[in-house]
Every structure is written in structure tokens, then in C-alpha cells.
Design a protein around this motif. Structure first.
Motif, PDB file in Angstrom:
ATOM      1  N   GLU A   1      36.940  -9.208   6.156  1.00 20.93           N
ATOM      2  CA  GLU A   1      36.693  -7.837   5.704  1.00 20.93           C
ATOM      3  C   GLU A   1      37.981  -7.248   5.151  1.00 20.93           C
ATOM      4  N   PHE A   2      37.851  -6.587   4.021  1.00 18.94           N
ATOM      5  CA  PHE A   2      38.988  -5.889   3.414  1.00 18.94           C
ATOM      6  C   PHE A   2      38.400  -4.705   2.655  1.00 18.94           C
ATOM      7  N   GLU A   3      38.470  -3.517   3.270  1.00 16.29           N
ATOM      8  CA  GLU A   3      37.773  -2.364   2.717  1.00 16.29           C
ATOM      9  C   GLU A   3      38.641  -1.113   2.810  1.00 16.29           C
ATOM     10  N   GLU A   4      38.642  -0.343   1.748  1.00 18.12           N
ATOM     11  CA  GLU A   4      39.359   0.936   1.756  1.00 18.12           C
ATOM     12  C   GLU A   4      38.547   1.960   2.544  1.00 18.12           C
ATOM     13  N   ILE A   5      39.236   2.763   3.361  1.00 19.06           N
ATOM     14  CA  ILE A   5      38.571   3.753   4.206  1.00 19.06           C
ATOM     15  C   ILE A   5      39.219   5.115   4.014  1.00 19.06           C
ATOM     16  N   THR A   6      38.500   6.158   4.420  1.00 21.29           N
ATOM     17  CA  THR A   6      39.011   7.520   4.255  1.00 21.29           C
ATOM     18  C   THR A   6      39.927   7.938   5.390  1.00 21.29           C
ATOM     19  N   CYS A   7      39.672   7.427   6.595  1.00 20.49           N
ATOM     20  CA  CYS A   7      40.504   7.813   7.746  1.00 20.49           C
ATOM     21  C   CYS A   7      40.394   6.727   8.807  1.00 20.49           C
ATOM     22  N   ILE A   8      41.358   6.686   9.699  1.00 18.90           N
ATOM     23  CA  ILE A   8      41.310   5.771  10.840  1.00 18.90           C
ATOM     24  C   ILE A   8      40.350   6.361  11.867  1.00 18.90           C
ATOM     25  N   PRO A   9      39.340   5.620  12.302  1.00 19.96           N
ATOM     26  CA  PRO A   9      38.293   6.202  13.143  1.00 19.96           C
ATOM     27  C   PRO A   9      38.658   6.368  14.612  1.00 19.96           C
ATOM     28  N   PHE A  10      39.927   6.294  14.949  1.00 18.50           N
ATOM     29  CA  PHE A  10      40.353   6.390  16.346  1.00 18.50           C
ATOM     30  C   PHE A  10      40.977   7.749  16.642  1.00 18.50           C
ATOM     31  N   GLU A  11      40.791   8.199  17.882  1.00 19.77           N
ATOM     32  CA  GLU A  11      41.502   9.357  18.411  1.00 19.77           C
ATOM     33  C   GLU A  11      41.910   9.038  19.844  1.00 19.77           C
ATOM     34  N   ASP A  12      42.947   9.704  20.303  1.00 22.40           N
ATOM     35  CA  ASP A  12      43.395   9.492  21.674  1.00 22.40           C
ATOM     36  C   ASP A  12      43.689  10.828  22.342  1.00 22.40           C
ATOM     37  N   ILE A  13      43.700  10.815  23.647  1.00 19.48           N
ATOM     38  CA  ILE A  13      44.145  11.972  24.426  1.00 19.48           C
ATOM     39  C   ILE A  13      45.133  11.473  25.470  1.00 19.48           C
ATOM     40  N   LYS A  14      46.035  12.352  25.849  1.00 13.90           N
ATOM     41  CA  LYS A  14      47.060  11.999  26.822  1.00 13.90           C
ATOM     42  C   LYS A  14      47.060  13.027  27.945  1.00 13.90           C
ATOM     43  N   ALA A  15      47.506  12.575  29.107  1.00 18.78           N
ATOM     44  CA  ALA A  15      47.645  13.486  30.236  1.00 18.78           C
ATOM     45  C   ALA A  15      49.003  14.169  30.155  1.00 18.78           C
ATOM     46  N   PHE A  16      50.029  13.521  30.671  1.00 23.57           N
ATOM     47  CA  PHE A  16      51.383  14.066  30.594  1.00 23.57           C
ATOM     48  C   PHE A  16      52.169  13.247  29.574  1.00 23.57           C
ATOM     49  N   ASP A  17      52.464  13.853  28.446  1.00 20.17           N
ATOM     50  CA  ASP A  17      53.105  13.138  27.346  1.00 20.17           C
ATOM     51  C   ASP A  17      54.512  12.700  27.715  1.00 20.17           C
ATOM     52  N   ASP A  18      54.863  11.529  27.215  1.00 18.60           N
ATOM     53  CA  ASP A  18      56.249  11.076  27.233  1.00 18.60           C
ATOM     54  C   ASP A  18      56.838  11.399  25.867  1.00 18.60           C
ATOM     55  N   THR A  19      57.979  12.047  25.849  1.00 25.52           N
ATOM     56  CA  THR A  19      58.554  12.502  24.576  1.00 25.52           C
ATOM     57  C   THR A  19      59.221  11.387  23.784  1.00 25.52           C
ATOM     58  N   GLU A  20      59.354  10.199  24.385  1.00 24.05           N
ATOM     59  CA  GLU A  20      60.068   9.110  23.704  1.00 24.05           C
ATOM     60  C   GLU A  20      59.159   7.961  23.289  1.00 24.05           C
ATOM     61  N   VAL A  21      58.097   7.709  24.023  1.00 27.85           N
ATOM     62  CA  VAL A  21      57.213   6.591  23.724  1.00 27.85           C
ATOM     63  C   VAL A  21      55.772   7.081  23.710  1.00 27.85           C
ATOM     64  N   HIS A  22      54.876   6.208  23.257  1.00 28.15           N
ATOM     65  CA  HIS A  22      53.469   6.585  23.109  1.00 28.15           C
ATOM     66  C   HIS A  22      52.759   6.733  24.454  1.00 28.15           C
ATOM     67  N   TYR A  23      53.067   5.863  25.393  1.00 25.27           N
ATOM     68  CA  TYR A  23      52.310   5.833  26.642  1.00 25.27           C
ATOM     69  C   TYR A  23      52.706   6.990  27.560  1.00 25.27           C
ATOM     70  N   SER A  24      51.705   7.606  28.159  1.00 19.98           N
ATOM     71  CA  SER A  24      51.935   8.695  29.106  1.00 19.98           C
ATOM     72  C   SER A  24      51.406   8.299  30.476  1.00 19.98           C
ATOM     73  N   VAL A  25      51.579   9.166  31.456  1.00 15.27           N
ATOM     74  CA  VAL A  25      51.149   8.866  32.827  1.00 15.27           C
ATOM     75  C   VAL A  25      50.286  10.005  33.340  1.00 15.27           C
ATOM     76  N   TRP A  26      49.584   9.705  34.420  1.00 14.38           N
ATOM     77  CA  TRP A  26      48.838  10.772  35.078  1.00 14.38           C
ATOM     78  C   TRP A  26      48.669  10.460  36.545  1.00 14.38           C
ATOM     79  N   LEU A  27      47.475  10.480  37.081  1.00 14.12           N
ATOM     80  CA  LEU A  27      47.260  10.559  38.516  1.00 14.12           C
ATOM     81  C   LEU A  27      47.631   9.304  39.289  1.00 14.12           C
ATOM     82  N   VAL A  28      47.216   8.158  38.811  1.00 13.24           N
ATOM     83  CA  VAL A  28      47.272   6.963  39.644  1.00 13.24           C
ATOM     84  C   VAL A  28      48.675   6.377  39.719  1.00 13.24           C
ATOM     85  N   GLU A  29      49.309   6.224  38.577  1.00 14.07           N
ATOM     86  CA  GLU A  29      50.592   5.515  38.548  1.00 14.07           C
ATOM     87  C   GLU A  29      51.659   6.124  39.463  1.00 14.07           C
TER      88      GLU A  29
END
Length: 602
Positions: free
Chosen positions: A297-325
Motif C-alpha cells: 500500500e502506498f496512498e496519500e492521506i489528508t491526516c494521520i488517523p491517530f490521537e493520544d492522551i497523556k496523564a502527567f506529561d514529561d517535558t523532555e520525552v514522549h512517554y508520561s506516567v500516571w497511577l501504576v508506575e
């Protein structure tokens, strides 16, 4: 009919190699974090400790599971409410010369457009059960700190038998939906904090059957190459010939080919990135490869169909933390102490002795059992003097107090409310004021998390509209909310939804979805309408009363309310003898309504 390729064979090789290198890079950069996420899942999902010996205790107090499932209802227990408005009320250049009446009509049409979008989002949420994926979306955020969701357009099919007996598969429903993705299937560059800044996003799909790919030959190409790969039997019967065939199809060096490809369990990698094809400007593409080698498959698209939400953001990297860790080490220590104490107490049930041969007692007789008689050739006093039972030391109370302190630390780190303290100590939570402060602090944290969840739902809503626009062919007809009429919606209303509409979501504004709360809402609204009537606002009390009746177990509210035509005829004919004239002024109306006892439900 197979889809024609858009890129040359050489470009396919370059793209396939680049995807493989990027995947390896992302996997290496996030390997440590993925190991942590696996530990988080195992701690959250397990409810027994490993058994190290036959006498070991294996119970587990899973505080992580408890806290996550206490926090989740505070975020999504109530149905979300969509609020849609136009981003601007300005007119385009072509509208500057229209008359005042035409402007008013134009504004009314624009208002209806926003109202339809609001009704449509509410409709697909209820009709296609989007509450479940939204709940999983929020739960992933609470467990792992990051949650990912993908918008896709779903086709539901049914096999229908025609008149002459032939069975035909036809599409019965089509609609946009949300697919919550596991962190194990999404690879990103953790050096970028925001998802929209990522140079590429890789989605991995395991266990795909080749037969399923063939059904979508209008979407994929190069399926003949996959079909030409040797099967397991062919590879075992002719390894060298099979390796040569694989090399011709996939360009993998023969020395690196170690086995066959299972066509009933293929691995697909879908790559979302910007790419310049034939020296053109960069465009956004979706590229899919099978087993890291064959581009299908090789197809042009209008937008990336993904979204994410974070609990407590890390200001330096993508991954954040919340309750369990943050509480993993505390939970492990808590369960170690509880199991150790339990094992020690259980061992105290096994009595131990200092035994001397001078007791003339068989040591095998010293086992605890009912009606046990211990024989000796000496007198009882001599036997007792030569057999001494060892006392079992009791655990100090501070050992159990330390367990309580660990639980309090867990509550503190997970923003759970704890209003207890040691009797010998004074603390803020000893007072009613301290308890209120603690509740306020915890509620503020939950409100912030709920806001993150609402913002993620808002971004997904835009992409739901965009996906509907790209896939719908006919007009959509849905029922208006709180109305008996229907909307018939043209595709053009969804064009450029990102810039045209402003979507807000309130996940904590509606009532709980049960009959008691709906009844309370209906009665409260009815009483509010009575106050509006006092201000001479024209009110349709008949419709309001129907809403109240519908919250009771009554099938037909019209049985209790006279039709408007009958009321009009009675007004013309005059009131029946002895029947009181209805009040006409607002004060009398309020007094009369108060007699109905409507306020009992508040």
C-alpha cells in the motif's frame, strides 16, 4: 481487480528499507520504556505472588488495580456532551453584498450546520457504542500514562440469500469508529514530546490472513508476490529453491533467509510519514509492508488517523506516567511484608522441640495430631525435663505499622483520599479542615485528568467527521435530538471540519445514565420552566410534562394529557359546570402549579 502501484520497483525497495531502519531505530530508543510498560501490565493484571516454596503464601494486594478502577468512573461514568459551534461568524467575500434578510437566513443556516454536527456526534456515540472504546482510551491513560486511538471507517456486512438461492454478501452498515491501540502496536520516536511533531508513526498488526488481504485487492497491490512465496511444505522439501524464490520476490539475501512465511499469520507494518515522490513536494502518505519486505500500500492521506492522551506529561520525552508506575516498588514491598508476616505466623502453628535421648520418647511421636499419646519408658517428669518446646517469637507491632505507612504512601502518590493518621501523632488530616483540603487537592488532579481526556475526545471528533466526509457517498439521515423531526445531511457539510467547527466536550456535565437521574433532570427542568413562565416566556408545558411522564413506567403519556384540539374546543364551548377556570396571571399560575406536587422530585 488488483490495484495498480504508484511507485516504481526501485522506490519500493527504498521505502521498504527505510521503514525497516526506522522501525529498528524506534524499537531501540523505546526498548527500556517498553520493558517498564510490560512490568506495569504484569503488576496491574496479576493477583497472586509467585510461589517460592511449598509453604509460601501467594496472596497479593493489588493496589494498582484497585486505584485505577476507582479513578476511572470519576472520568467517564457520565456520558459526554458535545458542544459544537462555528469557529467564526464572519461572511465570505461573496456574502458582503447580500441584504439584511439574506444575512439572517445565512446565519440561521450556519447555526443549523453546527447543530447537525453536534447531533451527529451524539448519534454515532450512542448508536455505534463508542462509549466502550472511549472507556478503554481513558483506562490506558490511567494505567500506562499514554493512550493511543485510531479513527477508522467500518463496514458491517451480512450474508443474504437471494430469491434464486444464491448467497450474497452486502454492506448493511457503514460508520466511523474508534480503535483503541495497545502500546505494543505503536512505535514512535520518544525524543519528540508531542505526537503531532513525530516524523513518522508506525503501526504493527500481527496475525493477518492472506485471504483477508485478497478481499481488499482494490486497496492493496503486490498481492501476487505474497501468493508466490513458498509454503511450509515447499520450503522443507526444497530449501535452496525456496530461498531463491524468496530472494527474487523480497530481495532478502539468501544467507539471511532462515524460514518460510506463514500466510495465515502475516505481520503488517503501516508507516505514516511525509515523503517526496519523484522530486515533488513532500506529501503525507500511508505505506504498508508485509513481513518488512513487500510494499502492498502506498496512498496519500489528508491526516494521520491517530490521537493520544497523556496523564502527567514529561517535558523532555514522549512517554508520561500516571497511577501504576510510581507505586510499583511500594506495592511489591507491601506484598512482600504481608506474605512474610503470614508465612511467619503460619510457621508458628508448627511446634519445635529440644529433644534428648534421656527422655526415652520416640521423636516421631512429637508431631501435632488429634488424640496423640506420647509413650515413654521413664516417668513423665523425666520425659518433660528432656523435651523442651521452643517458644515462637511474636512480631513487633512496628512491623505492621510500617505496612500501614506504605499504604498511606501509595494513597498519597495516587491522589487517593486518606484521612487517617497514627493516634500518637498530629497531622493536618486530623481536622475537618484538613480533610476538606485533601479532598480539594485530589479533585483538582482528577479534573485535570478529565480535561486531558476531553481534549483527546475533541481531537478524535474532528477526525471522525473527516473520515465520514472521505467515505460517505449518500446523504445521512438521523433523528434530531429532543425533536420528532429528522436531519438529512449533505456530504459538503463535513468538508474542512477542522477549520469550520469548534468542538468542545464535557465529560462530567451530564447525569448518570439511569432512570432516577433522568427523572430528576426532567422534574428539575419542568420547575425551571415554571420560573420562566413567571417571566412571561411562552412555555409548552405539555411537552415538558411528557418528558416527566416518560421517565416513569408509562408507555403512552398522551393518555394523561388532553389533545390540544380537545382543549381548544372546550375553550370555545365553555368550561364544564363546576370546573375551575385556569389561572391567567403568572403569580396565580405558580400557585396553581405548586398544588401539583411537582417539586417533590428535587
Amino acid at each position: 481487480m488488483a490495484k495498480e502501484t504508484q511507485i516504481t520497483l526501485e522506490q519500493q525497495r527504498d521505502v521498504s528499507q527505510y521503514i525497516q531502519e526506522t522501525f529498528d531505530n524506534y524499537e531501540n530508543l523505546s526498548s527500556e520504556r517498553r520493558e517498564n510498560l510490560l512490568d506495569i501490565y504484569e503488576e496491574y493484571r496479576s493477583f497472586r505472588q509467585p510461589k517460592t516454596a511449598d509453604w509460601s503464601s501467594t496472596f497479593k494486594v493489588n493496589k494498582a488495580h484497585e486505584i485505577v478502577n476507582k479513578m476511572l468512573p470519576r472520568i467517564i461514568a457520565k456520558n459526554p456532551r458535545w458542544l459544537v459551534s462555528l469557529r467564526t461568524d464572519e461572511f465570505v467575500d461573496d456574502d458582503k453584498l447580500i441584504t439584511g434578510e439574506e444575512k439572517l437566513k445565512r446565519m440561521e443556516d450556519l447555526r443549523k450546520m453546527a447543530l447537525w454536527v453536534q447531533d451527529y456526534l451524539t448519534y454515532i456515540f450512542d448508536r455505534y457504542n463508542l462509549k466502550e472504546p472511549f472507556r478503554l482510551f481513558a483506562k490506558n491513560m490511567l494505567i500506562y500514562g499514554n493512550a493511543y486511538a485510531k479513527i477508522k471507517y467500518k463496514y458491517e456486512t451480512a450474508r443474504v440469500r437471494k430469491e434464486w438461492g444464491e448467497i450474497e454478501e452486502k454492506v448493511v452498515w457503514e460508520y466511523p469508529t474508534i480503535d483503541v491501540k495497545s502500546w505494543t502496536d505503536i512505535y514512535v520516536d520518544p525524543r519528540y514530546v508531542l505526537l503531532e511533531d513525530m516524523p513518522a508513526i508506525i503501526e504493527v498488526t500481527h496475525g493477518v490472513r492472506f485471504a483477508d488481504l485478497k478481499r481488499k485487492d482494490d486497496k492493496y497491490f503486490n498481492l501476487d508476490k505474497i501468493e508466490g512465496l513458498p509454503s511450509e511444505n515447499e520450503f522443507k522439501n526444497d530449501p535452496n529453491g525456496s530461498k531463491s524464490r524468496i530472494y527474487e520476490i523480497t530481495w532478502i539475501p539468501i544467507t539471511e533467509i532462515t524460514g518460510w512465511v506463514d500466510k495465515d499469520s502475516l505481520t503488517l507494518r503501516t508507516f505514516y510519514w511525509k515523503y517526496s515522490l519523484d522530486d515533488e513536494d513532500e506529501k503525507l502518505y500511508r505505506v504498508t509492508t508485509v513481513e518488512d519486505t513487500i510494499v502492498i500500500e502506498f496512498e496519500e492521506i489528508t491526516c494521520i488517523p491517530f490521537e493520544d492522551i497523556k496523564a502527567f506529561d514529561d517535558t523532555e520525552v514522549h512517554y508520561s506516567v500516571w497511577l501504576v508506575e510510581p507505586i510499583l516498588s511500594l506495592q511489591e514491598e507491601l506484598n512482600f511484608k504481608k506474605n512474610s508476616a503470614s508465612e511467619y505466623i503460619n510457621n508458628s502453628l508448627n511446634r519445635s522441640y529440644i529433644w534428648s535421648p534421656n527422655s526415652w520418647v520416640n521423636p516421631a511421636d512429637l508431631i501435632s495430631r488429634p488424640n496423640n499419646i506420647i509413650a515413654t519408658t521413664k516417668d513423665g517428669l523425666t520425659a518433660q525435663q528432656n523435651i523442651i518446646e521452643q517458644p515462637h517469637r511474636e512480631l513487633n507491632s512496628s512491623y505492621f505499622q510500617e505496612q500501614n505507612d506504605i499504604e498511606r504512601q501509595i494513597q498519597s502518590q495516587t491522589f487517593s483520599v486518606d484521612t487517617s493518621s497514627q493516634k500518637s501523632q498530629q497531622a493536618l488530616t486530623n481536622t475537618a479542615t484538613g480533610i476538606r483540603v485533601k479532598f480539594f487537592e485530589n479533585n483538582v488532579v482528577i479534573d485535570e485528568l478529565r480535561k486531558h481526556f476531553e481534549e483527546g475526545m475533541e481531537r478524535l471528533s474532528y477526525k471522525l467527521l473527516e473520515t465520514t466526509f472521505e467515505n460517505m457517498e449518500d446523504n445521512i439521515v438521523i433523528k434530531k435530538l429532543d425533536d420528532e423531526w429528522f436531519w438529512e445531511i449533505n456530504k459538503e457539510l463535513l468538508r474542512d471540519a477542522f477549520n469550520r467547527y469548534s468542538i468542545k466536550i464535557e465529560a462530567n456535565s451530564s447525569s448518570f445514565d439511569d432512570i432516577e437521574n433522568r427523572r430528576e433532570d426532567a422534574i428539575g427542568f419542568f420547575n425551571t420552566m415554571i420560573q420562566w413562565a413567571n417571566a412571561w416566556v411562552p412555555i409548552d408545558f405539555t411537552e415538558a410534562m411528557k418528558d416527566v411522564i416518560n421517565t416513569f413506567e408509562k408507555k403512552d403519556p398522551d393518555r394523561f394529557i388532553k389533545p390540544k384540539e380537545v382543549v381548544a374546543e372546550e375553550k370555545i364551548a365553555g368550561q364544564l359546570p363546576g370546573e375551575e377556570q385556569p389561572p391567567t396571571d403568572a403569580a396565580a399560575l405558580t400557585e396553581e402549579v405548586a398544588k401539583w406536587g411537582i417539586t417533590w422530585g428535587i
